[in-house]
Design an enzyme around this catalytic site. Structure first.
Site, PDB file in Angstrom:
ATOM      1  N   CYS A  20     -51.144  64.181 -36.894  1.00 16.35           N
ATOM      2  CA  CYS A  20     -52.205  63.559 -36.095  1.00 16.35           C
ATOM      3  C   CYS A  20     -53.000  62.639 -37.020  1.00 16.35           C
ATOM      4  O   CYS A  20     -52.513  62.254 -38.075  1.00 16.35           O
ATOM      5  CB  CYS A  20     -53.080  64.593 -35.390  1.00 16.35           C
ATOM      6  SG  CYS A  20     -54.145  65.591 -36.444  1.00 16.35           S
ATOM      7  N   ASN A  23     -55.811  65.547 -39.339  1.00 18.39           N
ATOM      8  CA  ASN A  23     -55.272  66.876 -39.641  1.00 18.39           C
ATOM      9  C   ASN A  23     -56.342  67.967 -39.612  1.00 18.39           C
ATOM     10  O   ASN A  23     -56.337  68.887 -40.413  1.00 18.39           O
ATOM     11  CB  ASN A  23     -54.516  66.880 -40.971  1.00 18.39           C
ATOM     12  CG  ASN A  23     -53.659  68.117 -41.186  1.00 18.39           C
ATOM     13  OD1 ASN A  23     -53.634  68.665 -42.287  1.00 18.39           O
ATOM     14  ND2 ASN A  23     -52.977  68.592 -40.174  1.00 18.39           N
TER      15      ASN A  23
END
Length: 169
Positions: A20, A23
């Site tokens: 992502c 994190n």
């Protein structure tokens, strides 16, 4: 029919990386849930799971407190997570990298240069294949609950795909 995972690169545990932005929310939630499912299935000696972010803002920090609280309330242990940043060393170590949204997918693909091993996490979602995991960071607690629900059902489908991959000769 379950979506297939890319074949393992080399002999040894099948390695899944979850990606992502920072994190601290989405990918660590997916990491904790998927790793728990792998253990419950008795596959922890054959599968590894890790997460990272494309940005460096939170490296070394624990998970967002709201993400951790949501996981804890659902019976998971988020305490070991520390944020990491994606770099070029991740690609050869992981059989597949699963990005939480299209922007993360584009960032990972541009870094790796290879598309077949970089997929959207929700490519495996039985309700909305190919959807994005929304970033709950700037919203309220309900966003974390929504992400957990997506992550749980998608992790079940990933586990089914893992079983198929591990059964290949």
């Amino acid at each position: 029919m379950t979506r297939a995972l890319p074949p393992a690169r080399v002999a040894g545990p099948y390695a899944i990386g979850l990606v992502c932005l920072g994190n601290i929310c989405r990918s660590p939630m997916a990491d904790v849930v998927l790793a728990a499912r792998v253990v419950e299935a008795g596959l922890d000696d054959r599968v590894t799971v890790a997460s990272c972010g494309t940005g460096d803002w939170h490296v070394g920090q624990p998970m967002d407190r709201r993400a951790a609280a949501t996981l804890t309330s659902a019976g998971y242990d988020p305490s070991r997570h520390r944020a990491q940043q994606l770099d070029a060393s991740w690609f050869p170590r992981f059989d597949v990298l699963l990005a939480m949204d299209a922007a993360n997918l584009a960032d990972v693909t541009s870094l790796t240069g290879e598309r077949g091993r970089v997929l959207l996490f929700r490519s495996f979602d039985p309700l909305e294949p190919g959807g994005e995991v929304p970033d709950p960071y700037y919203g309220g607690d309900s966003g974390f609950e929504e992400v957990l629900a997506m992550v749980q059902r998608t992790s079940e489908s990933i586990l089914a795909a893992l079983r198929e991959e591990l059964a290949r000769p």
